[in-house]
Design an enzyme around this catalytic site. Structure first.
Site, PDB file in Angstrom:
ATOM      1  N   HIS A  37      -6.986   9.778  -1.657  1.00  0.00           N
ATOM      2  CA  HIS A  37      -6.298   9.648  -0.371  1.00  0.00           C
ATOM      3  C   HIS A  37      -7.059  10.296   0.779  1.00  0.00           C
ATOM      4  O   HIS A  37      -7.124   9.773   1.890  1.00  0.00           O
ATOM      5  CB  HIS A  37      -4.892  10.262  -0.476  1.00  0.00           C
ATOM      6  CG  HIS A  37      -3.953   9.779   0.572  1.00  0.00           C
ATOM      7  ND1 HIS A  37      -2.588   9.790   0.413  1.00  0.00           N
ATOM      8  CD2 HIS A  37      -4.156   9.261   1.803  1.00  0.00           C
ATOM      9  CE1 HIS A  37      -2.006   9.302   1.494  1.00  0.00           C
ATOM     10  NE2 HIS A  37      -2.938   8.980   2.352  1.00  0.00           N
ATOM     11  N   LYS A  41      -2.516   5.981  -4.005  1.00  0.00           N
ATOM     12  CA  LYS A  41      -3.598   6.904  -3.662  1.00  0.00           C
ATOM     13  C   LYS A  41      -3.361   8.250  -4.335  1.00  0.00           C
ATOM     14  O   LYS A  41      -2.222   8.737  -4.380  1.00  0.00           O
ATOM     15  CB  LYS A  41      -3.681   7.094  -2.139  1.00  0.00           C
ATOM     16  CG  LYS A  41      -3.774   5.796  -1.362  1.00  0.00           C
ATOM     17  CD  LYS A  41      -3.855   6.046   0.136  1.00  0.00           C
ATOM     18  CE  LYS A  41      -3.521   4.796   0.899  1.00  0.00           C
ATOM     19  NZ  LYS A  41      -2.096   4.474   0.892  1.00  0.00           N
ATOM     20  N   ASP A  58       0.838  -1.198   0.000  1.00  0.00           N
ATOM     21  CA  ASP A  58       0.000   0.000   0.000  1.00  0.00           C
ATOM     22  C   ASP A  58       0.877   1.253   0.000  1.00  0.00           C
ATOM     23  O   ASP A  58       1.520   1.571   0.996  1.00  0.00           O
ATOM     24  CB  ASP A  58      -0.898  -0.005   1.238  1.00  0.00           C
ATOM     25  CG  ASP A  58      -1.819   1.200   1.293  1.00  0.00           C
ATOM     26  OD1 ASP A  58      -2.910   1.131   0.705  1.00  0.00           O
ATOM     27  OD2 ASP A  58      -1.453   2.207   1.929  1.00  0.00           O
ATOM     28  N   TYR A  94       3.354   9.666  -0.338  1.00  0.00           N
ATOM     29  CA  TYR A  94       4.486   9.012   0.319  1.00  0.00           C
ATOM     30  C   TYR A  94       5.797   9.249  -0.416  1.00  0.00           C
ATOM     31  O   TYR A  94       6.872   9.115   0.170  1.00  0.00           O
ATOM     32  CB  TYR A  94       4.269   7.500   0.426  1.00  0.00           C
ATOM     33  CG  TYR A  94       3.051   7.068   1.185  1.00  0.00           C
ATOM     34  CD1 TYR A  94       2.270   7.965   1.926  1.00  0.00           C
ATOM     35  CD2 TYR A  94       2.644   5.733   1.159  1.00  0.00           C
ATOM     36  CE1 TYR A  94       1.146   7.555   2.596  1.00  0.00           C
ATOM     37  CE2 TYR A  94       1.515   5.310   1.842  1.00  0.00           C
ATOM     38  CZ  TYR A  94       0.768   6.219   2.552  1.00  0.00           C
ATOM     39  OH  TYR A  94      -0.353   5.794   3.218  1.00  0.00           O
TER      40      TYR A  94
END
Length: 292
Positions: free
Chosen positions: A117, A83, A48, A53
Site C-alpha cells: 500500500h 493492498k 479496489d 480500508y
C-alpha cells in the site's frame, strides 16, 4: 476502439485488468457490500480495496453475491484488488496479513492483485514484504502483485534486488491533470508497469474548477467535471479508481467511457508544471523523495 467497463489492459504476466475501477476507501463498512453489489450490477468489473480500508470482507461478499445472482457470470468476470498495509513490515507479519486478506474473501477463492500500500521506511522491510507477496503469487493464490506510492528510486531498488523473482505489475499513485509526475510515469511505462490513478477526482476539491466548467460548456455539454477528469485519466493511459457511494454518481462515472476528449482539449487540461496533491498530508512520493 470503443471502451466498456470490461475493456482491459494486459499486465506483464498476461493477467487482464479492467481499465476503470471502483475505489472503496472510506466506504462505510455497513454500506460497502451494497455499494459494491450495485456497482457490479451497473457494469463495474474492477474493485479496489485494502487492508487499511477495513472493508475487504464486505467487498468479497458483494462479489460473491453478484456472481451467484448473475446468470452466466464467472469469477474471471470481476477483478479484485487489495493492498498490504505497510505496518506489516516483516516477512512473517506480511505473510500473516496476506493470509488474513485471503480468508476475508474466501468466497471468491483468490485475489487478482495485491499491492504494497505504501513503502515501509526501511529497505529490509520493503523487500521482506515483497518476498512474502512473491510466495503467494507463485502459489497462485494472488494472480498479480505490485506496489503503491513507490517512487522511481524505490522501483529501482526493488527491480535491482537479488531476491527478485516477480517484477511489479502495477504502481498505484495519485494523478490528475494538475499532478502528472512525468518522470515516474515515464519510468513505469519503460518497465511495463501499469499505472493506476487514485483520487482521480481530486477528492472532489476541483470539481468546480472554472477551466473544467468552461471546457464542458464549450465542447462537452451534458458531461460532468467528474466525467472529464476520469476520461482524462483513461486517455493518459492510466487506470482511474474513482470512488462514490451514490448510485447515480456511480453510474455517471461509468459514462466517462462513452465519449472522447479532443487532443486540443487534452493539451489544455494537462498542467505539466503544477503539483496539486489533494491531500498534502499523504504524499509518500514527495514526503520521502530526498530520503529515497
Amino acid at each position: 476502439m470503443k471502451l466498456t467497463p470490461a475493456t482491459t489492459k494486459t499486465l506483464k504476466n498476461g493477467v487482464k485488468i479492467p481499465i476503470l475501477g471502483l475505489g472503496v476507501y472510506k466506504a462505510p463498512k455497513e454500506e460497502t457490500e451494497s455499494i459494491v453489489y450495485t456497482a457490479l450490477k451497473q457494469g463495474y468489473r474492477h474493485i479496489d480495496s485494502a487492508q487499511f480500508y477495513g472493508n475487504e470482507r464486505e467487498v468479497g461478499l458483494a462479489i460473491a453475491k453478484y456472481l451467484k445472482d448473475e446468470p452466466g457470470s464467472s469469477r474471471n468476470d470481476v477483478f479484485y484488488t487489495t493492498k498490504l498495509a505497510p505496518t506489516n513490515a516483516t516477512y512473517e507479519q506480511a505473510k500473516s496479513a496476506i493470509l488474513e486478506s485471503l480468508e476475508k474473501v474466501k468466497e471468491i477463492g483468490y485475489i487478482d492483485l495485491c499491492l504494497i500500500h505504501s513503502p515501509a521506511l526501511e529497505k529490509t522491510q520493503r523487500l521482506d514484504m515483497w518476498k512474502a507477496l512473491q510466495e503467494f503469487y507463485e502459489e497462485g493464490r494472488i494472480k498479480a502483485i505490485g506496489v503503491s506510492n513507490y517512487s522511481v528510486l524505490l522501483l529501482k531498488e526493488l527491480l535491482g534486488w537479488e531476491g527478485l523473482k516477480v517484477e511489479p505489475s502495477v504502481n498505484q499513485f495519485e494523478l490528475n491533470p494538475w499532478l502528472l509526475r512525468l518522470d515516474l510515469c515515464e519510468f513505469c511505462n519503460e518497465k511495463g508497469i501499469v499505472i493506476e490513478a487514485f483520487s482521480p477526482l481530486t477528492r472532489g476539491k476541483r470539481l468546480d474548477d472554472p477551466e473544467l466548467l468552461r471546457l464542458i460548456e464549450k465542447s462537452y455539454p451534458g458531461k460532468t467535471t467528474a466525467q472529464i477528469l476520469i476520461r482524462w485519466s483513461l486517455q493518459m493511459g492510466f487506470i482511474p479508481l474513482p470512488k462514490s457511494s451514490n448510485e447515480q454518481r456511480l453510474l455517471a462515472n461509468l459514462q466517462s467511457l462513452d465519449f472522447e476528449i479532443s487532443d486540443e482539449d487534452m493539451k489544455q487540461l494537462t498542467h505539466e508544471n503544477d503539483y496539486y496533491v489533494s491531500n498534502p498530508a499523504f504524499d509518500p512520493i514527495k514526503k520521502y523523495f530526498d530520503k529515497w
